[in-house]
Scaffold this active site. Structure first.
Site, PDB file in Angstrom:
ATOM      1  N   CYS A  47     -10.087   0.284   3.545  1.00 58.62           N
ATOM      2  CA  CYS A  47      -8.849   0.541   4.280  1.00 58.62           C
ATOM      3  C   CYS A  47      -9.190   1.144   5.641  1.00 58.62           C
ATOM      4  CB  CYS A  47      -7.984   1.505   3.474  1.00 58.62           C
ATOM      5  SG  CYS A  47      -6.501   2.041   4.347  1.00 58.62           S
ATOM      6  N   CYS A  50      -7.780   4.957   5.612  1.00 66.39           N
ATOM      7  CA  CYS A  50      -8.309   6.074   4.828  1.00 66.39           C
ATOM      8  C   CYS A  50      -9.692   5.808   4.259  1.00 66.39           C
ATOM      9  CB  CYS A  50      -7.349   6.424   3.692  1.00 66.39           C
ATOM     10  SG  CYS A  50      -7.329   5.197   2.379  1.00 66.39           S
ATOM     11  N   CYS A  96      -2.210  -0.103   0.585  1.00 68.92           N
ATOM     12  CA  CYS A  96      -3.340   0.685   0.098  1.00 68.92           C
ATOM     13  C   CYS A  96      -2.802   1.714  -0.882  1.00 68.92           C
ATOM     14  CB  CYS A  96      -4.031   1.374   1.272  1.00 68.92           C
ATOM     15  SG  CYS A  96      -5.276   2.572   0.750  1.00 68.92           S
ATOM     16  N   CYS A  99      -3.424   5.556   0.546  1.00 68.08           N
ATOM     17  CA  CYS A  99      -2.700   6.164   1.670  1.00 68.08           C
ATOM     18  C   CYS A  99      -1.350   5.517   1.939  1.00 68.08           C
ATOM     19  CB  CYS A  99      -3.554   6.144   2.942  1.00 68.08           C
ATOM     20  SG  CYS A  99      -3.736   4.514   3.702  1.00 68.08           S
ATOM     21  N   HIS A 102       0.328  -0.204   5.000  1.00 67.36           N
ATOM     22  CA  HIS A 102       0.660  -1.618   4.797  1.00 67.36           C
ATOM     23  C   HIS A 102      -0.574  -2.476   5.080  1.00 67.36           C
ATOM     24  CE1 HIS A 102       2.970  -5.371   5.043  1.00 67.36           C
ATOM     25  NE2 HIS A 102       2.290  -5.635   6.141  1.00 67.36           N
ATOM     26  N   HIS A 105       0.651  -9.232   2.564  1.00 65.21           N
ATOM     27  CA  HIS A 105       1.505  -9.705   1.486  1.00 65.21           C
ATOM     28  C   HIS A 105       0.676 -10.500   0.485  1.00 65.21           C
ATOM     29  CE1 HIS A 105       4.581  -8.810   4.549  1.00 65.21           C
ATOM     30  NE2 HIS A 105       5.333  -8.538   3.516  1.00 65.21           N
ATOM     31  N   ASP A 109       0.192 -18.702  -4.423  1.00 61.65           N
ATOM     32  CA  ASP A 109      -0.214 -20.082  -4.132  1.00 61.65           C
ATOM     33  C   ASP A 109      -1.722 -20.212  -3.905  1.00 61.65           C
ATOM     34  OD1 ASP A 109      -0.574 -18.836  -1.733  1.00 61.65           O
ATOM     35  OD2 ASP A 109       0.858 -20.043  -0.606  1.00 61.65           O
ATOM     36  N   CYS A 119      -2.948 -12.034   1.366  1.00 57.58           N
ATOM     37  CA  CYS A 119      -2.984 -12.373   2.780  1.00 57.58           C
ATOM     38  C   CYS A 119      -2.937 -11.059   3.553  1.00 57.58           C
ATOM     39  CB  CYS A 119      -1.775 -13.252   3.085  1.00 57.58           C
ATOM     40  SG  CYS A 119      -1.703 -13.828   4.769  1.00 57.58           S
TER      41      CYS A 119
HETATM   42 ZN    ZN Z   1      -5.716   3.546   2.840  1.00 59.89          ZN
END
Ligand code: ZN
Length: 130
Positions: A47, A50, A96, A99, A102, A105, A109, A119
């Site tokens: 991430c 974080c 995540c 933390c 975002h 998504h 498929d 994705c």
């Molecule tokens: Zn994070």
């Protein structure tokens, strides 16, 4: 897991403007522009907010969608998923777990055995090469 909590001022100071836009404002980088879209070096994706371990390069594949795609997260509790109904669409948002940032998504498929396509924005990731 204990969530990492920071003020928006702290996040803004620590992240680049693009990382902040994606992680904290649920932004989406433009397709085919991300740093990791076509990177397939072995390593672990962490991430960008974080440092938590999110995805392994083993699960990464070229979906052609313009963003890094993964068939599965690094661990069962690495990411949180939530229904997102913004922009008039019903999608599943991936965050995540550590933390709440975002990431992108998830779509049903994928070509892989899991049938799942994570994705993910490059700006939300940091690759540690092996
Ligand atoms: Zn994070």
């Amino acid at each position: 897991m204990e969530k990492i909590k920071k003020t928006e001022e702290q996040w803004r100071a620590e992240l680049t403007p693009e990382q902040y836009h994606v992680l904290r404002e649920k932004g989406t980088e433009r397709p085919f522009t991300g740093e990791y879209d076509h990177v397939f070096d072995p390593g672990t994706y962490h991430c960008a907010g974080c440092g938590a371990e999110l995805f392994s390069s083993d699960a990464k594949y070229d979906s052609g969608c313009g963003w890094p795609a993964f068939s599965a997260p690094a661990g069962g509790d690495a990411v949180d998923e939530e229904t997102d109904t913004s922009f008039g669409m019903v999608r599943t948002e991936v965050m995540c777990a550590a933390c709440g940032g975002h990431l992108g998504h998830v779509f049903p498929d994928g070509p892989h055995p899991t049938g799942i396509r994570y994705c993910i924005n490059s700006a939300a990731l940091r690759l540690e090469e092996e």
